[in-house]
Design a protein around this motif. Sequence first.
Motif, PDB file in Angstrom:
ATOM      1  N   ALA A   1       0.829  -1.209   0.000  1.00 55.26           N
ATOM      2  CA  ALA A   1       0.000   0.000   0.000  1.00 55.26           C
ATOM      3  C   ALA A   1       0.862   1.257   0.000  1.00 55.26           C
ATOM      4  CB  ALA A   1      -0.909  -0.013   1.229  1.00 55.26           C
TER       5      ALA A   1
ATOM      6  N   LYS B   1       0.262   4.022   1.528  1.00 52.00           N
ATOM      7  CA  LYS B   1       0.352   4.560   2.888  1.00 52.00           C
ATOM      8  C   LYS B   1       1.550   3.968   3.632  1.00 52.00           C
ATOM      9  CE  LYS B   1      -2.376   4.851   7.178  1.00 52.00           C
ATOM     10  NZ  LYS B   1      -1.472   3.997   7.991  1.00 52.00           N
ATOM     11  N   ASP B   2       1.773   2.667   3.460  1.00 54.95           N
ATOM     12  CA  ASP B   2       2.898   2.015   4.143  1.00 54.95           C
ATOM     13  C   ASP B   2       4.232   2.546   3.640  1.00 54.95           C
ATOM     14  OD1 ASP B   2       1.108   0.498   5.566  1.00 54.95           O
ATOM     15  OD2 ASP B   2       1.189  -1.218   4.171  1.00 54.95           O
TER      16      ASP B   2
ATOM     17  N   VAL C   1       4.775   5.524   2.307  1.00 56.95           N
ATOM     18  CA  VAL C   1       4.929   6.911   2.758  1.00 56.95           C
ATOM     19  C   VAL C   1       5.404   6.953   4.203  1.00 56.95           C
ATOM     20  CG1 VAL C   1       3.707   9.059   3.259  1.00 56.95           C
ATOM     21  CG2 VAL C   1       3.281   7.844   1.105  1.00 56.95           C
ATOM     22  N   GLU C   2       4.832   6.088   5.037  1.00 55.93           N
ATOM     23  CA  GLU C   2       5.213   6.071   6.452  1.00 55.93           C
ATOM     24  C   GLU C   2       6.670   5.631   6.618  1.00 55.93           C
ATOM     25  OE1 GLU C   2       2.383   3.618   8.419  1.00 55.93           O
ATOM     26  OE2 GLU C   2       0.904   5.248   8.629  1.00 55.93           O
TER      27      GLU C   2
END
Length: 481
Positions: free
Chosen positions: A430, A432-433, A435-436
């Motif tokens: 994903a 989001k993962d 980016v984190e």
Amino acid sequence: MSKPTILVIDDEIRSQEALRRVLCDEFLVFTASGAEAAETLLEQERVEAILCDQRMPGETGVAFLKRARERWPETVRIIISGYTDSEDIIAGVNEAGIFQYVTKPWEPETLLEIVREASRLFRLQSENHAASLEIKLDSKSLGRVVADKRKSLKSRFGFDRLLCCDASPLKGAIDLARRIARYDIPVLITGESGTGKELLARALHYNSHRGEKPFVVENCGALPDTLLESELFGTKRGAFTGAMEDRIGLFEQASGGTIFLDEIGDTSPAFQVKLLRVLQEGEIRPLGARGPRKIDVRVIAATNHDLEKDVAEGRFRRDLYYRLAGLRLHVPPLRDRPMDLPLIAQRLVEQAAKSFGKKIGAIAPETLARLQDYDWPGNVREMQNEISRMVALADGPELGPDLLSEPVREKRLATQFGFASIQLPEAQGALKDHVERLEERLIAESLRRHRHNISRAAEELGLSRVGLRAKLQRYGLERLN
């Protein structure tokens, strides 16, 4: 170089003066007429050997030296006596640890040779902390132990241990260090943590005329001022609560040799003043001592700070900087030395394989390419940990890419984001993962570069201190702080 210090204890003034005349050309001689005066001198001075008369009013020489052995065990003890009572001799050897029993009348040359040998034994003990008078090594045996140790250290820490090829940016620093090693000038070594500054300092020492003398290391950033002063300058018994015995400082332990002051840029302004005085005057004053003591040491300092910038901004004394930077050597980070990486990696593999008892002789080409692609923020120290881990996990004779840790396996992104080379994982999972994970790495890199200063990292990242702390907690990065 300062003379070795000798203490003569005799209740007869004429005997004191006779001993002083024989010894004063080669030794700094203190005299005392009794046990009380002798103890006072021992508390104030670093005495290498005691010459004590056996028959004195109130207390025998053996009885006094037995007590002295308990408080100052490193001091070499000699008895002088006009009597040859076998019980006295046995008690002196067994109870007081007597080095020599000298009978009167003594011959000046014989006595002088005995005191020279005692001083030599004292210094050999200081260099070889594992050996002492208590384990009954004679000076010749102890001398061989120390000589073998010096030979081993010189081979382990020569300039050849600093691996680089002709095109390396490190080669210039090494060539310059070779040229100035024999000259007694202070050296300031700069470079990031883990680049090998201490290795360069040791090479300078062991290739100088001081190479036969001690090399002493102190991390100046690891201790508060009071403890740092105690470590470097020494303390006298009773100087502060808990000071139960005299402590010889590292400057004195390095007598005739080299002291390496690591992380010098982390010292406080108050300590910098005291260190400046030591370098200017060539003497130290142990905590609680009544007077100064001369020292003879070469000073090599190291820092990962930009000291010139710190001087300009008032965080480091300008006069101390110029005292330390007689010559400045810079050790470049590993990311600027990709041409040296194969040499270093192979050496580390050989060392780890030998340590773990494994037969591993090769690094797979793909593994080496990944190692060269990585930025190594922790420099050689980080690479050493990585390769040790790989060797420990390896089942065959070659280190394959599957043994690399996740950060090293990840591909490097060529784009530079202002201050760091960013690395991204494989393009799966994903957004989001991803980016984190990228945010976590940006924060970690900023903290490392600003030496874990929350305010500076927050300013650079455009975050408040509270916001940055929240992200540190979220990503489990508190440990970096």
